[in-house]
Design a protein around this motif. Structure first.
Motif, short mmCIF file in Angstrom:
data_model
loop_
_atom_site.label_atom_id
_atom_site.label_comp_id
_atom_site.label_asym_id
_atom_site.label_seq_id
_atom_site.Cartn_x
_atom_site.Cartn_y
_atom_site.Cartn_z
N ARG A 51 -29.58 10.56 -13.78
CA ARG A 51 -29.39 11.69 -14.69
C ARG A 51 -29.88 11.38 -16.09
NH1 ARG A 51 -23.43 14.07 -12.95
NH2 ARG A 51 -23.84 14.16 -10.72
N LYS A 52 -30.08 10.12 -16.37
CA LYS A 52 -30.56 9.70 -17.68
C LYS A 52 -31.85 8.93 -17.52
CE LYS A 52 -27.75 7.81 -20.51
NZ LYS A 52 -26.78 6.83 -21.02
N MET A 53 -32.75 9.11 -18.45
CA MET A 53 -33.98 8.34 -18.42
C MET A 53 -33.71 6.97 -19.04
SD MET A 53 -37.17 10.90 -19.07
CE MET A 53 -36.82 11.22 -20.79
N LYS B 109 -17.32 22.30 4.47
CA LYS B 109 -16.78 22.30 3.11
C LYS B 109 -17.90 22.10 2.10
CE LYS B 109 -13.41 19.94 0.15
NZ LYS B 109 -12.42 18.83 0.07
N LYS B 110 -18.00 22.98 1.14
CA LYS B 110 -18.96 22.84 0.06
C LYS B 110 -18.35 21.92 -1.00
CE LYS B 110 -22.10 25.65 1.67
NZ LYS B 110 -23.44 25.20 2.08
N ASN B 111 -19.06 20.87 -1.32
CA ASN B 111 -18.55 19.87 -2.24
C ASN B 111 -19.22 20.04 -3.60
OD1 ASN B 111 -18.37 17.27 -3.69
ND2 ASN B 111 -17.34 16.56 -1.83
N GLN C 167 -23.59 18.99 -7.66
CA GLN C 167 -24.05 18.59 -8.98
C GLN C 167 -25.00 17.40 -8.91
OE1 GLN C 167 -23.65 20.28 -11.86
NE2 GLN C 167 -22.71 21.80 -10.49
N ARG C 168 -24.73 16.45 -7.99
CA ARG C 168 -25.64 15.32 -7.81
C ARG C 168 -26.99 15.80 -7.30
NH1 ARG C 168 -24.52 10.58 -4.41
NH2 ARG C 168 -26.20 9.76 -5.69
N CYS D 169 -26.24 16.48 3.62
CA CYS D 169 -25.90 15.77 4.85
C CYS D 169 -26.15 14.28 4.72
CB CYS D 169 -26.66 16.35 6.04
SG CYS D 169 -28.40 15.90 6.13
N PHE D 170 -26.98 13.87 3.76
CA PHE D 170 -27.21 12.45 3.52
C PHE D 170 -26.22 11.85 2.52
CE2 PHE D 170 -31.32 13.83 5.14
CZ PHE D 170 -31.62 12.81 6.03
N GLN D 171 -25.39 12.72 1.95
CA GLN D 171 -24.46 12.26 0.93
C GLN D 171 -22.99 12.41 1.33
OE1 GLN D 171 -25.45 10.89 -2.11
NE2 GLN D 171 -27.47 10.93 -1.15
#
Length: 257
Positions: free
Chosen positions: A4-6, A118-120, A125-126, A108-110
C-alpha cells in the motif's frame, strides 16, 4: 514492506540460483543455471523457443523437479529467509459466461472459507489496494470472463503482488496484448521495480522493450550463454549467433521464430 506504500528498494537483498539443472528422462532441458538477482531490478530472460525459459520459471516455482538450489539472502545481516514469489502466467483459460468476479477470484487466494459464504471487508480492502497499484480498482466487481486482455493482465499482476513477494515471475505476460498495452505494461513493471522492494524476472520475446527497460538480460539456450547489461548481452557474439545482428534486435526484433 506493504504494497500500500511505495518503498524504495533497499538493494540489500538478493536471490541466488545455484547450478540449477532440469532433466526430463534422458533429455537435459537446463544445465548449471547460475543467477544473482537483486531487489529493485528487472531481469529479462530471452532466447528462442525451446531454450528452456518457461522451464526455468517452473523450476523456480518448484513445479518441476530440478537439482541445484534457490535461496533468498539478506545481504545486510546474512540471514537466509523464505523466498516469497508472485507469478503471472502466459495465459489464463476462462470459459465464457463464468460467473466469477475479480473479487471472487482474488479473494479465494486470501481466505480459508468459500468467498460466496461471507464477504470479508478486510480482504476486499486488501484487494482494492493491490488493484489500485495497477489502476484496476474499478474492475473489482467485474466478471473475469468480460475482461479485456489488458484488464486481465492487470488483475493477474495485482493478485501476484498481494502477498508482498520478494520475487515477481512474469512468463510472457504480454501475449495477445497490442502495442499500446505492451507499452503500458512495461512502464508499469518498471515503476513497480523502482518503488517496491522486489526483484522481477520477465520472460520476453520483445527485444526492443527489453533493450529499453531491462536492468539485466539473461540469454538462455539450455544454459546461460550470456548475462549482463543490455549493451553487454546485445553486443555479444552469443547474441549474434542466436538472433543475428544485435542492431536489428534492438530496433524491435522478436525472438520467437
Amino acid at each position: 514492506m506493504t504494497m500500500r506504500k511505495m518503498i524504495k528498494p533497499c538493494g540489500l537483498h538478493c536471490i541466488r540460483v545455484n547450478q540449477l539443472s532440469v532433466s526430463v528422462g534422458e533429455q537435459q532441458i537446463l544445465k548449471d543455471i547460475n543467477l544473482h538477482i537483486h531487489c529493485g531490478s528487472l531481469n529479462a530472460v530471452i532466447g528462442k523457443n525451446g531454450a528452456g525459459k518457461s522451464t526455468l520459471i517452473r523450476a523456480i516455482l518448484g513445479d518441476i523437479s530440478h537439482t541445484g538450489s534457490i535461496e533468498f539472502k539478506d545481504r545486510e545481516n546474512g540471514r537466509l529467509q523464505r523466498l516469497r514469489i508472485g507469478y503471472v502466467p502466459q495465459s489464463l483459460n476462462i470459459e465464457g459466461n463464468t460467473p466469477v468476479s475479480v473479487y471472487d477470484m482474488m479473494a479465494c487466494f486470501q481466505s480459508h472459507f468459500p468467498v460466496f459464504l461471507k464477504k470479508n471487508r478486510r480482504i476486499r480492502q486488501r484487494i482494492l489496494a493491490a488493484l489500485e497499484i495497477f489502476e484496476a480498482e474499478g474492475l473489482i466487481d467485474k466478471q473475469i470472463c468480460n475482461l479485456s486482455g489488458g484488464e486481465l493482465q492487470r488483475v493477474l499482476l495485482s493478485m501476484a503482488i498481494m502477498d508482498e513477494p520478494n520475487l515477481l515471475l512474469l512468463d510472457e505476460p504480454v501475449s495477445g496484448i497490442d502495442r499500446n498495452g505492451m507499452e503500458l505494461f512495461y512502464k508499469t513493471i518498471y515503476n513497480l521495480k523502482e518503488h517496491y522492494d522486489l526483484a522481477v524476472i520477465l520472460i520476453s520475446h520483445d527485444l526492443d522493450y527489453v533493450a529499453r527497460y531491462a536492468d539485466k538480460v539473461i540469454l538462455l539456450e539450455g544454459e546461460v550463454l550470456k548475462q549482463g547489461t543490455v549493451r553487454e548481452v546485445y553486443g555479444s557474439d552469443a547474441f549474434q549467433e542466436v538472433f543475428g545482428s544485435p542492431e536489428g534486435g534492438e530496433r524491435g526484433g522478436r525472438c520467437h521464430e
